[in-house]
Design an enzyme around this catalytic site. Structure first.
Site, PDB file in Angstrom:
ATOM      1  CG  ASP A  22      -2.080   0.922   1.121  1.00 13.45           C
ATOM      2  OD1 ASP A  22      -2.280   1.496   0.031  1.00 13.45           O
ATOM      3  OD2 ASP A  22      -2.793   1.091   2.127  1.00 13.45           O
ATOM      4  CG  HIS A  39       0.318   2.016  -9.455  1.00 17.58           C
ATOM      5  ND1 HIS A  39       0.019   1.670  -8.149  1.00 17.58           N
ATOM      6  CD2 HIS A  39      -0.772   2.705  -9.909  1.00 17.58           C
ATOM      7  CE1 HIS A  39      -1.180   2.142  -7.830  1.00 17.58           C
ATOM      8  NE2 HIS A  39      -1.681   2.775  -8.880  1.00 17.58           N
ATOM      9  CG  LEU A 133       9.485 -17.354  -3.103  1.00 12.77           C
ATOM     10  CD1 LEU A 133       9.136 -17.272  -1.616  1.00 12.77           C
ATOM     11  CD2 LEU A 133       9.984 -15.984  -3.594  1.00 12.77           C
TER      12      LEU A 133
HETATM   13  C1  FPP Z   1      -1.738   0.204  -3.391  1.00 13.22           C
HETATM   14  O1  FPP Z   1      -1.317   1.532  -3.558  1.00 13.22           O
HETATM   15  C2  FPP Z   1      -1.197  -0.696  -4.395  1.00 13.22           C
HETATM   16  C3  FPP Z   1      -1.939  -1.325  -5.366  1.00 13.22           C
HETATM   17  C4  FPP Z   1      -3.375  -1.118  -5.515  1.00 13.22           C
HETATM   18  C5  FPP Z   1      -1.381  -2.238  -6.347  1.00 13.22           C
HETATM   19  C6  FPP Z   1      -0.059  -2.864  -6.088  1.00 13.22           C
HETATM   20  C7  FPP Z   1       0.577  -3.023  -7.407  1.00 13.22           C
HETATM   21  C8  FPP Z   1       1.904  -2.964  -7.652  1.00 13.22           C
HETATM   22  C9  FPP Z   1       2.910  -2.864  -6.609  1.00 13.22           C
HETATM   23  C10 FPP Z   1       2.415  -2.955  -9.076  1.00 13.22           C
HETATM   24  C11 FPP Z   1       2.439  -4.189  -9.851  1.00 13.22           C
HETATM   25  C12 FPP Z   1       2.356  -5.494  -9.162  1.00 13.22           C
HETATM   26  C13 FPP Z   1       3.102  -6.586  -9.478  1.00 13.22           C
HETATM   27  C14 FPP Z   1       2.876  -7.874  -8.781  1.00 13.22           C
HETATM   28  C15 FPP Z   1       4.162  -6.533 -10.481  1.00 13.22           C
HETATM   29  P1  FPP Z   1      -2.417   2.685  -3.645  1.00 13.22           P
HETATM   30  O2  FPP Z   1      -2.517   3.087  -5.056  1.00 13.22           O
HETATM   31  O3  FPP Z   1      -3.698   2.226  -3.020  1.00 13.22           O
HETATM   32  O4  FPP Z   1      -1.742   3.776  -2.782  1.00 13.22           O
HETATM   33  P2  FPP Z   1      -2.454   4.941  -1.961  1.00 13.22           P
HETATM   34  O5  FPP Z   1      -3.237   4.281  -0.859  1.00 13.22           O
HETATM   35  O6  FPP Z   1      -1.295   5.744  -1.455  1.00 13.22           O
HETATM   36  O7  FPP Z   1      -3.318   5.703  -2.922  1.00 13.22           O
END
Ligand code: FPP
Length: 245
Positions: A22, A39, A133
């Site tokens: 997050d 991201h 893993l």
């Molecule tokens: C939360 O940050 C994160 C996500 C919704 C997606 C996680 C995805 C990745 C790390 C990228 C790709 C994944 C892989 C497996 C290669 P948010 O956008 O909710 O952050 P915020 O709460 O600060 O808005």
């Protein structure tokens, strides 16, 4: 399946770490960058953490990449997230395979693009026999919906005479979840200071230790992971003598 308490001896990492990644959006916002930049850096953190888990001897790593609720985000952001996942699978699959990583996906395939489904199938098929893993990517995943699907599958088994209602117990139920055969997480980690489960591994979280860190996911480093593992071990030492619930 309950986590094995005896695998948490000194210097042993948790057998199964599950992560709610997050803070990508806030990371980007703090730098006046578009959310996709957060991201992208989040995907780089995924590479770091997968490598660290491999090297530390973690057996299972589950990453919450896209929740069933994430479809509510603006279409452009959904596309960006799916694009990053495509890129990750295309670029990393052969390396993951080379390092003996077994890749599995949990979540619903409905709504996923055909080429993403093909990439999932390819990744799972290529790495099926690997013994290092196990990397589990939760994609279009929701814990409540997983539980409902398991109930439906069990009801069908009962209806077809394959299962008696009195034979349904926790292990039968767990075997019908998408995580069937995977031990429950020992530690669930969430970054960015939020302290919610957000529909992640609801059944499987029953005995997990929760570790919440303030670091935003794009900044999450191997050092942060090692610190979280230390925190997990401290808790295990404190409560190690209690019998399993
Ligand atoms: C939360 O940050 C994160 C996500 C919704 C997606 C996680 C995805 C990745 C790390 C990228 C790709 C994944 C892989 C497996 C290669 P948010 O956008 O909710 O952050 P915020 O709460 O600060 O808005």
């Amino acid at each position: 399946m309950q986590p094995a308490r005896n695998n948490t001896a000194e210097n042993q990492p948790p057998r199964h770490i599950a992560i709610i990644m997050d803070g990508n959006g806030r990371w980007a916002q703090a730098r006046n960058l578009p959310r996709v930049a957060g991201h992208q850096r989040g995907a780089a953190a995924v590479r770091r953490v997968v490598r660290a888990c491999r090297e530390l001897g973690v057996q299972y790593l589950t990453l919450y990449a896209f929740s069933s609720e994430n479809w509510k985000r603006p279409p452009g952001e959904v596309d960006d997230l799916m694009g990053l996942l495509r890129l990750y699978m295309r670029k990393e699959l052969s390396d993951l395979n080379k390092h003996n990583v077994r890749v599995r996906f949990i979540g619903e395939r409905t709504r996923l693009a055909e080429d993403i489904i093909a990439l999932i199938d390819e990744a799972e098929a290529l790495t099926r026999a690997n013994t290092g893993l196990t990397l589990i990517i939760a994609l279009n995943y929701g814990g409540q919906s997983e539980i409902v699907s398991a109930c439906r599958a069990i009801a069908r088994d009962v209806q077809a005479g394959r299962l008696k209602p009195e034979d349904i117990d926790e292990s039968v139920f767990a075997a019908h979840l998408q995580t069937g055969g995977i031990p429950d997480p020992d530690m669930i980690l969430r970054t960015s200071g939020e302290q919610r489960l957000s529909n992640f591994l609801l059944w499987q979280a029953a005995y997990a230790e929760f570790v919440f860190v303030d670091t935003l996911w794009p900044d999450f480093s191997r050092r942060n992971l090692e610190e979280a593992i230390c925190e997990f071990r401290r808790r295990e030492r404190r409560y190690g003598a209690r019998p399993d619930e």
